[in-house]
Design a protein around this motif. Structure first.
Motif, PDB file in Angstrom:
ATOM      1  N   LEU A 189       1.288  -1.153  -0.103  1.00  0.00           N
ATOM      2  CA  LEU A 189       0.316  -0.107   0.525  1.00  0.00           C
ATOM      3  C   LEU A 189       0.686   1.492  -0.023  1.00  0.00           C
ATOM      4  O   LEU A 189       1.024   2.236  -1.106  1.00  0.00           O
ATOM      5  CB  LEU A 189      -1.341   0.297   1.381  1.00  0.00           C
ATOM      6  CG  LEU A 189      -2.315  -0.957   0.927  1.00  0.00           C
ATOM      7  CD1 LEU A 189      -2.785  -1.051   2.190  1.00  0.00           C
ATOM      8  CD2 LEU A 189      -2.676  -0.481   0.369  1.00  0.00           C
ATOM      9  N   ARG A 190       1.886   1.194   0.697  1.00  0.00           N
ATOM     10  CA  ARG A 190       2.594   2.444   0.562  1.00  0.00           C
ATOM     11  C   ARG A 190       3.280   2.653  -0.383  1.00  0.00           C
ATOM     12  O   ARG A 190       3.473   3.978  -0.832  1.00  0.00           O
ATOM     13  CB  ARG A 190       4.001   2.003   1.492  1.00  0.00           C
ATOM     14  CG  ARG A 190       3.638   2.256   3.189  1.00  0.00           C
ATOM     15  CD  ARG A 190       4.738   2.597   4.238  1.00  0.00           C
ATOM     16  NE  ARG A 190       4.524   2.322   5.882  1.00  0.00           N
ATOM     17  CZ  ARG A 190       4.482   0.826   5.938  1.00  0.00           C
ATOM     18  NH1 ARG A 190       5.208  -0.115   5.509  1.00  0.00           N
ATOM     19  NH2 ARG A 190       4.423   0.606   6.925  1.00  0.00           N
ATOM     20  N   ASN A 191       4.023   1.318  -0.833  1.00  0.00           N
ATOM     21  CA  ASN A 191       4.326   1.493  -2.528  1.00  0.00           C
ATOM     22  C   ASN A 191       3.478   1.893  -3.711  1.00  0.00           C
ATOM     23  O   ASN A 191       4.174   3.074  -4.420  1.00  0.00           O
ATOM     24  CB  ASN A 191       4.914   0.346  -2.990  1.00  0.00           C
ATOM     25  CG  ASN A 191       6.364  -0.428  -2.418  1.00  0.00           C
ATOM     26  OD1 ASN A 191       7.178   0.588  -1.043  1.00  0.00           O
ATOM     27  ND2 ASN A 191       6.601  -1.719  -2.000  1.00  0.00           N
ATOM     28  N   ASN A 192       1.999   1.407  -3.360  1.00  0.00           N
ATOM     29  CA  ASN A 192       1.150   2.250  -4.194  1.00  0.00           C
ATOM     30  C   ASN A 192       0.828   3.139  -4.266  1.00  0.00           C
ATOM     31  O   ASN A 192       0.743   4.460  -5.395  1.00  0.00           O
ATOM     32  CB  ASN A 192       0.180   1.163  -4.247  1.00  0.00           C
ATOM     33  CG  ASN A 192       0.015  -0.358  -4.782  1.00  0.00           C
ATOM     34  OD1 ASN A 192       0.973  -0.523  -5.510  1.00  0.00           O
ATOM     35  ND2 ASN A 192      -0.728  -0.676  -4.125  1.00  0.00           N
ATOM     36  N   LYS A 193       0.973   4.383  -3.045  1.00  0.00           N
ATOM     37  CA  LYS A 193       0.958   5.244  -2.343  1.00  0.00           C
ATOM     38  C   LYS A 193       1.900   6.596  -3.310  1.00  0.00           C
ATOM     39  O   LYS A 193       1.641   7.254  -3.536  1.00  0.00           O
ATOM     40  CB  LYS A 193       0.125   6.152  -1.310  1.00  0.00           C
ATOM     41  CG  LYS A 193      -0.635   4.957  -0.903  1.00  0.00           C
ATOM     42  CD  LYS A 193      -0.317   5.738   0.859  1.00  0.00           C
ATOM     43  CE  LYS A 193      -2.231   4.965   0.942  1.00  0.00           C
ATOM     44  NZ  LYS A 193      -2.362   5.724   2.943  1.00  0.00           N
ATOM     45  N   GLU A 194       3.286   5.865  -3.047  1.00  0.00           N
ATOM     46  CA  GLU A 194       4.357   6.438  -3.807  1.00  0.00           C
ATOM     47  C   GLU A 194       5.173   6.797  -4.724  1.00  0.00           C
ATOM     48  O   GLU A 194       5.028   7.450  -5.938  1.00  0.00           O
ATOM     49  CB  GLU A 194       5.436   6.290  -3.316  1.00  0.00           C
ATOM     50  CG  GLU A 194       6.000   6.057  -1.621  1.00  0.00           C
ATOM     51  CD  GLU A 194       6.879   5.187  -0.971  1.00  0.00           C
ATOM     52  OE1 GLU A 194       8.062   4.648  -1.500  1.00  0.00           O
ATOM     53  OE2 GLU A 194       6.982   5.350   0.383  1.00  0.00           O
ATOM     54  N   ASN A 195       4.017   5.462  -5.456  1.00  0.00           N
ATOM     55  CA  ASN A 195       3.866   5.882  -6.909  1.00  0.00           C
ATOM     56  C   ASN A 195       2.584   6.729  -7.774  1.00  0.00           C
ATOM     57  O   ASN A 195       1.920   6.988  -8.388  1.00  0.00           O
ATOM     58  CB  ASN A 195       4.078   4.298  -7.186  1.00  0.00           C
ATOM     59  CG  ASN A 195       5.252   3.097  -7.440  1.00  0.00           C
ATOM     60  OD1 ASN A 195       6.159   4.337  -7.148  1.00  0.00           O
ATOM     61  ND2 ASN A 195       5.145   1.446  -7.301  1.00  0.00           N
TER      62      ASN A 195
END
Length: 195
Positions: A189-195
């Motif tokens: 989820l963190r990775n998706n928000k950053e991308n």
């Protein structure tokens, strides 16, 4: 899509166990089961009420619970398929008596619980036995170098099936620490928000 599944029984995956107990007919005896769970120092087992093992455990109020491994499953099945016989002699299992309860400990099993019955309840043709775990014995090869359980080395056979057929399933080598699935999801989820 889900649908109604009519079956007389459904085992969704329980470890195969061997119960050791004092037997008025044979001195000591064993039987195979698949209905058990533990919480802390409590263990619950379920047995068919008319069985010899059920009667003996209810009378003597003590038993041992063993987790067998693949290499002794022929004897484990034999102990489960016959009744009212000396199954320790029949299977040839070496054993010694527990120092904490009046019941046998099988040398061939890597993990053993020593149990004292606390409560018995009937449910139709079945008996539920709630017991206190008063001792645990484990082979050293199931422990890591700090003396803790090495999760990858404990490999119980799992019993599953329905009213038509039952089977055993073996665990693979995968070990996932508690909480790891949530950590992976949060990171995704963190990775998706950053991308």
């Amino acid at each position: 899509m889900k649908k109604n599944f009519e079956t007389s029984k459904l085992y969704y995956g329980f470890p195969v166990i061997i119960l050791g107990y004092k037997d008025d007919n044979f001195g000591y005896n064993i039987t195979t089961s698949s209905s058990s769970y533990t919480l802390g120092d409590m263990v619950v087992i379920g047995l068919y009420s008319p069985n010899n093992a059920t009667k003996q455990i209810k009378q003597h109020n003590e038993f041992t619970l063993h987790i067998p491994q693949l290499n002794i499953m022929a004897e484990v099945e034999q102990a489960g398929f016959v009744s009212h016989r000396d199954k320790l002699e029949m299977t040839g299992f070496a054993y010694h008596l527990s120092e904490k309860v009046d019941a046998p400990i099988l040398e061939a099993c890597h993990l053993v619980f020593e149990c004292v019955v606390e409560h018995v309840s009937e449910f139709g043709a079945y008996t539920n036995i709630v017991a206190r775990i008063v001792g645990r014995q484990i082979d050293e090869d199931l422990l890591d170098d700090k003396g803790n359980l090495d999760h990858g080395r404990l490999n119980p056979l799992i019993y599953l099936g329905d009213g038509t057929a039952r089977a055993y399933r073996q665990l693979d080598e995968t070990v996932t620490p508690l909480g790891q699935f949530m950590k992976v999801k949060k990171q995704a989820l963190r990775n998706n928000k950053e991308n």
